[in-house]
Write a protein that holds these residues in place. Structure first.
Motif, mmCIF file in Angstrom:
data_model
loop_
_atom_site.group_PDB
_atom_site.id
_atom_site.type_symbol
_atom_site.label_atom_id
_atom_site.label_comp_id
_atom_site.label_asym_id
_atom_site.label_seq_id
_atom_site.Cartn_x
_atom_site.Cartn_y
_atom_site.Cartn_z
ATOM 1 N N GLN A 44 22.790 -19.515 61.887
ATOM 2 C CA GLN A 44 23.749 -20.515 61.434
ATOM 3 C C GLN A 44 24.184 -21.462 62.549
ATOM 4 N N ASP A 45 23.852 -21.159 63.818
ATOM 5 C CA ASP A 45 24.371 -21.940 64.945
ATOM 6 C C ASP A 45 23.550 -23.174 65.290
ATOM 7 N N ARG A 46 22.402 -23.348 64.693
ATOM 8 C CA ARG A 46 21.557 -24.536 64.870
ATOM 9 C C ARG A 46 21.171 -24.777 66.327
#
Length: 80
Positions: A44-46
């Motif tokens: 989710q942190d890209r």
């Protein structure tokens, strides 16, 4: 990564490239019918990967080394 195949290996591969689960029958054959369930973690942190940040850096480096080696070869031949 999830790999599902009709005529091959159905498996889960983690972010390090290691196969974590494989669909096999009782004899160990991967050519079997069945269902393989597992969990896929989606980041989710890209975070950008090295390739995304630097692109074809390795390929460009290899091309540069090749040009230098070829140039040295041409210069050495002319000196002989």
């Amino acid at each position: 990564m999830v790999r599902a195949a009709n005529t091959g290996v159905t498996c889960f591969v983690n972010e390090f490239g290691r196969v974590t689960q494989v669909l096999q029958d009782d004899t160990g054959s991967t050519f079997t019918q069945g269902v393989l369930t597992g969990e896929v973690n989606v980041p989710q942190d890209r975070q950008l990967t090295f390739y995304t940040r630097h692109g074809e850096l390795f390929a460009k480096g290899c091309a540069g080394v090749t040009v230098v080696v070829l140039a040295i070869g041409v210069v050495r031949r002319k000196m002989l």
